[in-house]
Design an enzyme around this catalytic site. Structure first.
Site, PDB file in Angstrom:
ATOM      1  N   LYS A 144      37.842  32.101  59.588  1.00 29.57           N
ATOM      2  CA  LYS A 144      38.477  31.398  59.329  1.00 29.57           C
ATOM      3  C   LYS A 144      37.770  29.687  58.325  1.00 29.57           C
ATOM      4  CE  LYS A 144      41.406  31.474  62.759  1.00 29.57           C
ATOM      5  NZ  LYS A 144      41.822  30.658  64.674  1.00 29.57           N
ATOM      6  N   GLY A 204      49.547  32.509  70.621  1.00 25.96           N
ATOM      7  CA  GLY A 204      50.662  32.682  71.697  1.00 25.96           C
ATOM      8  C   GLY A 204      51.064  33.146  70.561  1.00 25.96           C
TER       9      GLY A 204
END
Length: 228
Positions: free
Chosen positions: A12, A115
């Site tokens: 990232k 999630g």
């Protein structure tokens, strides 16, 4: 492992650095160190000194030493973050991106990084973007990426926390500080804790080059009085 050892954060960070600075940065350019070697003693000492330990992915632009243009440095490693810094309160499945700009000052973007719903939302957003681009015959563009020297971690300077477990006997502290001094690593703060026949030493340094600190740690490991 990808999370704990910082591999996901490094990927990232490469993307963020490319977008932020308009240069090509790939995951292999990113120095990558995870949290598996962080100990409870490290966390306790950081807390005592007013810090929390966080895994940070850091992308910076530096002026080249010869004035020939900017250099980019990207790295992932555990860091001691002051308890009053906004990043200190980022916990559980939350992530944060903290941006520093010349004109805008400091900005932070905060939200869940894991999630079912957050992941599904991100993926669905990409699918919608792709569908809209196909319908309009266009495509998303970040522009062209230039080239920049990637400054290696060895050339970067920072303050460091160095923790050692040593034999508790006369002359050990002198030997340890002699190694630090020999590599030009200056001590800002020091503390010793007794552990029966052994002792734990903590040093916080002034700004020092990574290469000097790594050479210091290598030589400290060779001392007979140093256990770890």
């Amino acid at each position: 492992t990808a999370d704990v050892e910082g591999h996901d954060a490094a990927a990232k960070a490469a993307i963020i650095a490319s977008i932020a600075f308009g240069v090509r940065v790939v995951a292999g350019d990113v120095y990558d160190e995870g949290i598996s070697r962080v100990t409870t003693a490290d966390i306790a000492y950081a807390d005592k000194m007013g810090f929390v330990v966080k895994l940070l992915a850091i992308a910076e632009q530096h002026d080249a030493p010869d004035g020939s243009g900017g250099e980019v440095a990207v790295r992932v490693h555990p860091a001691m973050v002051p308890k009053d810094h906004p990043l200190a309160s980022v916990r559980d499945s939350f992530n944060a991106v903290f941006v520093e700009g010349d004109a805008v000052g400091s900005l932070m973007f905060y939200g869940r990084g894991a999630g079912g719903h957050p992941t599904a939302s991100a993926v669905l957003g990409d699918v919608i973007d792709a569908a809209v681009n196909l319908a309009k015959g266009t495509h998303g563009s970040l522009g062209s990426f230039g080239r920049s020297r990637i400054r290696p971690i060895d050339e970067l300077a920072s303050e460091y926390l160095i923790g050692l477990e040593v034999v508790d006997e006369p002359g050990v502290l002198h030997a340890v500080t002699g190694v630090l001094a020999g590599h030009g690593v200056s001590i800002r703060a020091a503390e010793q804790e007794g552990l029966g026949p052994e002792a734990r030493l903590f040093f916080i340094t002034h700004d020092a080059k990574e290469s000097a600190v790594q050479a210091t740690v290598h030589e400290l490991r060779e001392l007979a009085s140093v256990r770890s």
